[in-house]
Design a protein around this motif. Structure first.
Motif, PDB file in Angstrom:
ATOM      1  N   VAL A 145      -1.690   9.826   4.340  1.00  0.00           N
ATOM      2  CA  VAL A 145      -1.522  10.284   2.950  1.00  0.00           C
ATOM      3  C   VAL A 145      -1.411  11.805   2.902  1.00  0.00           C
ATOM      4  O   VAL A 145      -0.545  12.356   2.215  1.00  0.00           O
ATOM      5  CB  VAL A 145      -2.686   9.777   2.061  1.00  0.00           C
ATOM      6  N   ASP A 146      -2.270  12.484   3.655  1.00  0.00           N
ATOM      7  CA  ASP A 146      -2.227  13.946   3.640  1.00  0.00           C
ATOM      8  C   ASP A 146      -0.909  14.480   4.200  1.00  0.00           C
ATOM      9  O   ASP A 146      -0.373  15.476   3.719  1.00  0.00           O
ATOM     10  CB  ASP A 146      -3.422  14.526   4.430  1.00  0.00           C
ATOM     11  N   LYS A 147      -0.365  13.786   5.197  1.00  0.00           N
ATOM     12  CA  LYS A 147       0.922  14.197   5.772  1.00  0.00           C
ATOM     13  C   LYS A 147       2.039  13.998   4.742  1.00  0.00           C
ATOM     14  O   LYS A 147       2.873  14.879   4.529  1.00  0.00           O
ATOM     15  CB  LYS A 147       1.169  13.362   7.046  1.00  0.00           C
ATOM     16  N   LYS A 148       2.024  12.836   4.097  1.00  0.00           N
ATOM     17  CA  LYS A 148       3.038  12.562   3.066  1.00  0.00           C
ATOM     18  C   LYS A 148       2.939  13.565   1.910  1.00  0.00           C
ATOM     19  O   LYS A 148       3.941  14.013   1.367  1.00  0.00           O
ATOM     20  CB  LYS A 148       2.857  11.145   2.522  1.00  0.00           C
ATOM     21  N   TRP A 149       1.718  13.912   1.557  1.00  0.00           N
ATOM     22  CA  TRP A 149       1.494  14.855   0.459  1.00  0.00           C
ATOM     23  C   TRP A 149       2.091  16.215   0.805  1.00  0.00           C
ATOM     24  O   TRP A 149       2.797  16.830  -0.004  1.00  0.00           O
ATOM     25  CB  TRP A 149      -0.009  14.942   0.165  1.00  0.00           C
ATOM     26  N   GLN A 150       1.850  16.693   2.029  1.00  0.00           N
ATOM     27  CA  GLN A 150       2.399  17.981   2.454  1.00  0.00           C
ATOM     28  C   GLN A 150       3.925  17.946   2.482  1.00  0.00           C
ATOM     29  O   GLN A 150       4.584  18.896   2.046  1.00  0.00           O
ATOM     30  CB  GLN A 150       1.854  18.381   3.841  1.00  0.00           C
ATOM     31  N   PHE A 180      -7.077   8.837  -5.559  1.00  0.00           N
ATOM     32  CA  PHE A 180      -6.776   7.408  -5.405  1.00  0.00           C
ATOM     33  C   PHE A 180      -5.842   7.180  -4.204  1.00  0.00           C
ATOM     34  O   PHE A 180      -6.006   6.215  -3.461  1.00  0.00           O
ATOM     35  CB  PHE A 180      -6.137   6.844  -6.673  1.00  0.00           C
ATOM     36  N   ALA A 181      -4.856   8.050  -4.031  1.00  0.00           N
ATOM     37  CA  ALA A 181      -3.936   7.899  -2.888  1.00  0.00           C
ATOM     38  C   ALA A 181      -4.731   7.958  -1.588  1.00  0.00           C
ATOM     39  O   ALA A 181      -4.529   7.144  -0.677  1.00  0.00           O
ATOM     40  CB  ALA A 181      -2.861   8.988  -2.932  1.00  0.00           C
ATOM     41  N   THR A 234       0.839  -1.207   0.000  1.00  0.00           N
ATOM     42  CA  THR A 234       0.000   0.000   0.000  1.00  0.00           C
ATOM     43  C   THR A 234       0.874   1.257   0.000  1.00  0.00           C
ATOM     44  O   THR A 234       0.597   2.210  -0.729  1.00  0.00           O
ATOM     45  CB  THR A 234      -0.929   0.022   1.244  1.00  0.00           C
ATOM     46  N   ASP A 235       1.936   1.231   0.806  1.00  0.00           N
ATOM     47  CA  ASP A 235       2.864   2.383   0.816  1.00  0.00           C
ATOM     48  C   ASP A 235       3.399   2.645  -0.593  1.00  0.00           C
ATOM     49  O   ASP A 235       3.438   3.782  -1.061  1.00  0.00           O
ATOM     50  CB  ASP A 235       4.075   2.102   1.721  1.00  0.00           C
ATOM     51  N   GLN A 236       3.831   1.565  -1.231  1.00  0.00           N
ATOM     52  CA  GLN A 236       4.416   1.723  -2.565  1.00  0.00           C
ATOM     53  C   GLN A 236       3.403   2.309  -3.546  1.00  0.00           C
ATOM     54  O   GLN A 236       3.732   3.182  -4.352  1.00  0.00           O
ATOM     55  CB  GLN A 236       4.931   0.381  -3.082  1.00  0.00           C
ATOM     56  N   LEU A 237       2.170   1.830  -3.448  1.00  0.00           N
ATOM     57  CA  LEU A 237       1.116   2.358  -4.322  1.00  0.00           C
ATOM     58  C   LEU A 237       0.878   3.838  -4.026  1.00  0.00           C
ATOM     59  O   LEU A 237       0.847   4.670  -4.942  1.00  0.00           O
ATOM     60  CB  LEU A 237      -0.179   1.550  -4.135  1.00  0.00           C
ATOM     61  N   VAL A 238       0.737   4.170  -2.739  1.00  0.00           N
ATOM     62  CA  VAL A 238       0.474   5.566  -2.350  1.00  0.00           C
ATOM     63  C   VAL A 238       1.605   6.474  -2.840  1.00  0.00           C
ATOM     64  O   VAL A 238       1.360   7.546  -3.397  1.00  0.00           O
ATOM     65  CB  VAL A 238       0.289   5.673  -0.815  1.00  0.00           C
ATOM     66  N   HIS A 239       2.839   6.021  -2.674  1.00  0.00           N
ATOM     67  CA  HIS A 239       3.975   6.856  -3.097  1.00  0.00           C
ATOM     68  C   HIS A 239       3.937   7.098  -4.601  1.00  0.00           C
ATOM     69  O   HIS A 239       4.140   8.219  -5.063  1.00  0.00           O
ATOM     70  CB  HIS A 239       5.304   6.190  -2.696  1.00  0.00           C
ATOM     71  N   ARG A 240       3.650   6.069  -5.338  1.00  0.00           N
ATOM     72  CA  ARG A 240       3.608   6.244  -6.805  1.00  0.00           C
ATOM     73  C   ARG A 240       2.449   7.148  -7.217  1.00  0.00           C
ATOM     74  O   ARG A 240       2.569   7.942  -8.153  1.00  0.00           O
ATOM     75  CB  ARG A 240       3.555   4.885  -7.498  1.00  0.00           C
ATOM     76  N   LEU A 241       1.338   7.050  -6.521  1.00  0.00           N
ATOM     77  CA  LEU A 241       0.186   7.914  -6.835  1.00  0.00           C
ATOM     78  C   LEU A 241       0.487   9.367  -6.485  1.00  0.00           C
ATOM     79  O   LEU A 241       0.113  10.284  -7.226  1.00  0.00           O
ATOM     80  CB  LEU A 241      -1.060   7.426  -6.090  1.00  0.00           C
ATOM     81  N   LEU A 242       1.180   9.577  -5.367  1.00  0.00           N
ATOM     82  CA  LEU A 242       1.504  10.955  -4.969  1.00  0.00           C
ATOM     83  C   LEU A 242       2.530  11.576  -5.924  1.00  0.00           C
ATOM     84  O   LEU A 242       2.412  12.754  -6.281  1.00  0.00           O
ATOM     85  CB  LEU A 242       2.005  10.999  -3.518  1.00  0.00           C
ATOM     86  N   TYR A 243       3.518  10.796  -6.317  1.00  0.00           N
ATOM     87  CA  TYR A 243       4.474  11.302  -7.329  1.00  0.00           C
ATOM     88  C   TYR A 243       3.722  11.709  -8.602  1.00  0.00           C
ATOM     89  O   TYR A 243       3.944  12.789  -9.153  1.00  0.00           O
ATOM     90  CB  TYR A 243       5.489  10.217  -7.698  1.00  0.00           C
TER      91      TYR A 243
END
Ligand code: FE2
Ligand code: FE2
Length: 193
Positions: free
Chosen positions: A167-172, A157-158, A103-112
């Motif tokens: 997710v919101d923290k990673k995005w910021q 999606f992220a 899930t982390d890997q997916l979220v990271h790719r979606l945020l990029y």
């Protein structure tokens, strides 16, 4: 609305205007890479059905953007050159640590992907407002709208697949990191340069 923390210096458009062939070449490959990213997400995360459906549609849309840019190149009497190195994307993709859960890997790719769409959208908006070539300005205005939708989709999606708060923290954090990268950019006739 895009959340970006450092706007592009509008003087970047003056650099671009001196070399339209170069920006179109770089842009064509941005669309090709967007197509490849969508395909790669399908291959890596086939069990996320909704994502696969949306990425299938996105592949078609991004390759149609590639064709639109390629047509601009050939209509102006040029031939598509070789791919350009995208220093911005290379630097950006260093942010999240490798590994982690699926899930982390997916979220990271979606945020990029969301961020690259957001910055491309910001650059297209600038081109649409500042280019003296009105035909090209209108072209970028239309693409800007598409890329804004892609930004929203990837971020959505992220948030859907990951823990919303995380997710919101990673995005910021990613936005802060990106703003730092942008301090040294805006000096080349490439979409992210
Ligand atoms: Fe595109
Ligand atoms: Fe896109």
């Amino acid at each position: 609305m895009l959340g970006l923390k450092l706007p592009t210096d509008p003087r970047w458009v003056n650099i671009v205007e001196k070399n339209i062939e170069e920006i179109l070449t770089d842009h064509a490959y941005c669309e090709q890479k967007a197509t490849s990213t969508a395909i790669s997400l399908i291959v890596s995360f086939p069990e996320y059905t909704e994502l696969v459906q949306e990425m299938t549609a996105l592949v078609k849309e991004e390759i149609s953007h590639f064709k639109m840019v390629h047509d601009k190149i050939i209509n102006r009497g040029w031939t598509l050159g070789r791919d350009r190195k995208d220093d911005y994307v290379i630097a950006l993709l260093k942010f999240f640590p490798k590994g982690g859960s699926r899930t982390d890997q997916l979220v990271h790719r979606l945020l990029y992907a969301a961020l690259i769409e957001a910055r491309s959208c910001e650059r297209f908006r600038l081109l649409s407002e500042e280019l003296k070539d009105k035909e090209l300005a209108e072209f970028y205005r239309r693409l800007m709208v598409s890329e804004a939708n892609h930004y929203t989709m990837f971020l959505g999606f992220a948030r859907q697949y990951g823990d919303r708060e995380m997710v919101d923290k990673k995005w910021q954090d990613l936005l802060d990191y990106e703003a730092n990268i942008m301090k040294d950019l805006g000096k080349k006739e490439t979409i992210h340069g």
